[in-house]
Design a protein around this motif. Sequence first.
Motif, PDB file in Angstrom:
ATOM      1  N   ALA A 177      -3.604   0.217  23.204  1.00  0.00           N
ATOM      2  CA  ALA A 177      -3.716  -0.255  24.593  1.00  0.00           C
ATOM      3  C   ALA A 177      -2.436  -0.024  25.390  1.00  0.00           C
ATOM      4  CB  ALA A 177      -4.061  -1.752  24.594  1.00  0.00           C
ATOM      5  N   ALA A 196      -5.586  -4.010  35.023  1.00  0.00           N
ATOM      6  CA  ALA A 196      -6.484  -4.689  34.084  1.00  0.00           C
ATOM      7  C   ALA A 196      -6.242  -4.170  32.667  1.00  0.00           C
ATOM      8  CB  ALA A 196      -7.936  -4.447  34.483  1.00  0.00           C
ATOM      9  N   GLN A 197      -6.164  -5.084  31.706  1.00  0.00           N
ATOM     10  CA  GLN A 197      -5.923  -4.696  30.315  1.00  0.00           C
ATOM     11  C   GLN A 197      -7.247  -4.378  29.626  1.00  0.00           C
ATOM     12  OE1 GLN A 197      -2.963  -4.254  29.571  1.00  0.00           O
ATOM     13  NE2 GLN A 197      -1.927  -5.407  31.188  1.00  0.00           N
ATOM     14  N   PRO A 198      -7.245  -3.378  28.743  1.00  0.00           N
ATOM     15  CA  PRO A 198      -8.491  -3.059  28.024  1.00  0.00           C
ATOM     16  C   PRO A 198      -8.884  -4.189  27.078  1.00  0.00           C
ATOM     17  CG  PRO A 198      -6.648  -1.792  27.154  1.00  0.00           C
ATOM     18  CD  PRO A 198      -6.134  -2.482  28.373  1.00  0.00           C
ATOM     19  N   SER A 199     -10.179  -4.306  26.824  1.00  0.00           N
ATOM     20  CA  SER A 199     -10.670  -5.427  26.008  1.00  0.00           C
ATOM     21  C   SER A 199     -10.155  -5.356  24.573  1.00  0.00           C
ATOM     22  CB  SER A 199     -12.204  -5.435  26.012  1.00  0.00           C
ATOM     23  OG  SER A 199     -12.696  -4.194  25.538  1.00  0.00           O
ATOM     24  N   PHE A 200      -9.938  -4.135  24.054  1.00  0.00           N
ATOM     25  CA  PHE A 200      -9.488  -4.067  22.658  1.00  0.00           C
ATOM     26  C   PHE A 200      -8.047  -4.546  22.486  1.00  0.00           C
ATOM     27  CE2 PHE A 200      -6.956  -0.246  23.083  1.00  0.00           C
ATOM     28  CZ  PHE A 200      -7.598   0.511  24.058  1.00  0.00           C
ATOM     29  N   TYR A 202      -7.114  -7.457  23.593  1.00  0.00           N
ATOM     30  CA  TYR A 202      -7.322  -8.852  23.194  1.00  0.00           C
ATOM     31  C   TYR A 202      -7.777  -8.936  21.735  1.00  0.00           C
ATOM     32  CZ  TYR A 202      -6.930  -9.735  28.181  1.00  0.00           C
ATOM     33  OH  TYR A 202      -6.460  -9.815  29.462  1.00  0.00           O
ATOM     34  N   ALA A 203      -8.583  -7.960  21.315  1.00  0.00           N
ATOM     35  CA  ALA A 203      -8.981  -7.920  19.901  1.00  0.00           C
ATOM     36  C   ALA A 203      -7.751  -7.724  19.016  1.00  0.00           C
ATOM     37  CB  ALA A 203      -9.991  -6.791  19.676  1.00  0.00           C
ATOM     38  N   LEU A 264      -0.182 -13.687  28.008  1.00  0.00           N
ATOM     39  CA  LEU A 264      -1.599 -13.872  27.647  1.00  0.00           C
ATOM     40  C   LEU A 264      -1.857 -15.269  27.073  1.00  0.00           C
ATOM     41  CD1 LEU A 264      -2.519 -10.465  25.930  1.00  0.00           C
ATOM     42  CD2 LEU A 264      -2.828 -11.141  28.309  1.00  0.00           C
ATOM     43  N   PHE A 267      -5.126 -17.006  27.061  1.00  0.00           N
ATOM     44  CA  PHE A 267      -6.136 -16.485  26.140  1.00  0.00           C
ATOM     45  C   PHE A 267      -5.950 -17.028  24.718  1.00  0.00           C
ATOM     46  CE2 PHE A 267      -6.930 -13.054  22.962  1.00  0.00           C
ATOM     47  CZ  PHE A 267      -8.307 -13.104  22.981  1.00  0.00           C
ATOM     48  N   TRP A 268      -4.696 -16.965  24.193  1.00  0.00           N
ATOM     49  CA  TRP A 268      -4.505 -17.310  22.783  1.00  0.00           C
ATOM     50  C   TRP A 268      -4.093 -18.766  22.533  1.00  0.00           C
ATOM     51  CZ3 TRP A 268       0.311 -19.112  22.073  1.00  0.00           C
ATOM     52  CH2 TRP A 268       1.362 -18.601  22.850  1.00  0.00           C
TER      53      TRP A 268
END
Length: 474
Positions: A177, A196-200, A202-203, A264, A267-268
């Motif tokens: 990413a 915008a950050q890619p979804s992967f 966050y994975a 982030l 999120f975490w």
Amino acid sequence: MKPILVLTGLGILTLLAELFRFRKALFPLVIIGLLGALAATISYAWYDDGAMGTFINGMLRFGSKEAVSFPMITSAIIITTALLWYLMQKDFLSDETNETDHTALVMFMLAGAIILTCFSNLTMLFLGVEILSIPLYVMAGSRKNDLHSNESAFKYFLTGSFASGFLLFGITLIYGAVGSFDMNVIGEVMMDTAKAQPSFLYAGVVLLLVGMLFKVSAAPFHFWAPDVYQGAPTPVTALMSTVVKTAAIVAIANLFLSKVLGPLASFWAPVLAVCAALTLLIGNISAVMQTSVKRMLAFSSISHAGFLVMAVAAVGSSMAPKAIYFYTAAYSIASITAFTVLLNVIKAHRNDNVDSFNGLAKKNPLLAVTMTIGLLSLAGIPPTAGFFGKYFIFAAAFTSGYGWLAVIGILASLVGVYYYFRIIIAMYFRPADETAVTVSSLHQVLLFVTAVLTIVLGLLPDLLLNISAMAEGK
């Protein structure tokens, strides 16, 4: 960087001890080497030689001006804990036919632990975790004729490999990413809210978190810890529950409390808060049901991981880093005390049941008194260091909006008081048997020192906190 070089050199030197026949000098040599590594670490607080910033092309940052205190203090705590542990385990390694090999493994493991305090590149994070873990797989199975020790090593290796896999997948996705392993670059990308950050990505963060929670034995990735801790030789268990836990939580703090993954946090942080609550509940409730003191300390270790994870979840509080290093210092010192006493009781009784502690206050008052101080600190009762350790963490949780998590932590502490006091009651109020429990003069000195440190840090917590202020204001 200097402590890593000292520890690595010490590891290589111990390998040569057998070849050049200075094995008998190994114990004082390692003590002097660890003191040298500690002095090299502390020297960063007063001496800037112009090369403190970065090492190995910026992959290690031991003393950047904005973050000199955290790597230095956590490294000093790890090396001091290792020094106390080395005094505790003298009989364990001297009984081994391959004393030099195992001592070298411990030194290399410590070098990995120090890397985890100062990495500034995700590849160094992975290398630090592996350098820390691989020697411990060997050490856990060092009782080659003991089935439990072999089982412990096998389980630790398997779960450690899974954790490394998760960690590596997470690092790979973050690299995909961001396009870099460098934490400064990752931090700049994270703070760029316009993109915008890619979804992967966050994975990748989730997988990174899973890998590190495995290492720190936090729920729901704690299941390996009780069997591994109980099956491993007691000194190795003490090493895993102090040095390894401290290094792992410091690595998590380096990632999640910094500008790297801090942006982030929304999120975490809630995920981490739930993990902390589960760890506190599972660790303490399971510890209540144990009759083996070693297994009880294993579940206790899990619950203490919950307190440390709570401090990381309190990312919004400026008190969180200080809470982490004060708590790890208090917990490590108290754990060394408890495991030293347990080692001597096991040596006398050949088992680690709570009943083995019956009447210990009459048979050996020093062991009973120091064990009491250690257990009170683990329970967080004043005037011991553990009280302020928990106070700082609860304060950080409240100020960052996690009051509900602090309440769970307080309730979990009350449960902890129950099982710690089972041992204290056995020592003072149960009749003693005829088995004598003796303790070497080295262990007497060690227990006296750790007990005094526990009381001093409990009465003067600013003593440790002011070191940070001195480093920051140099």
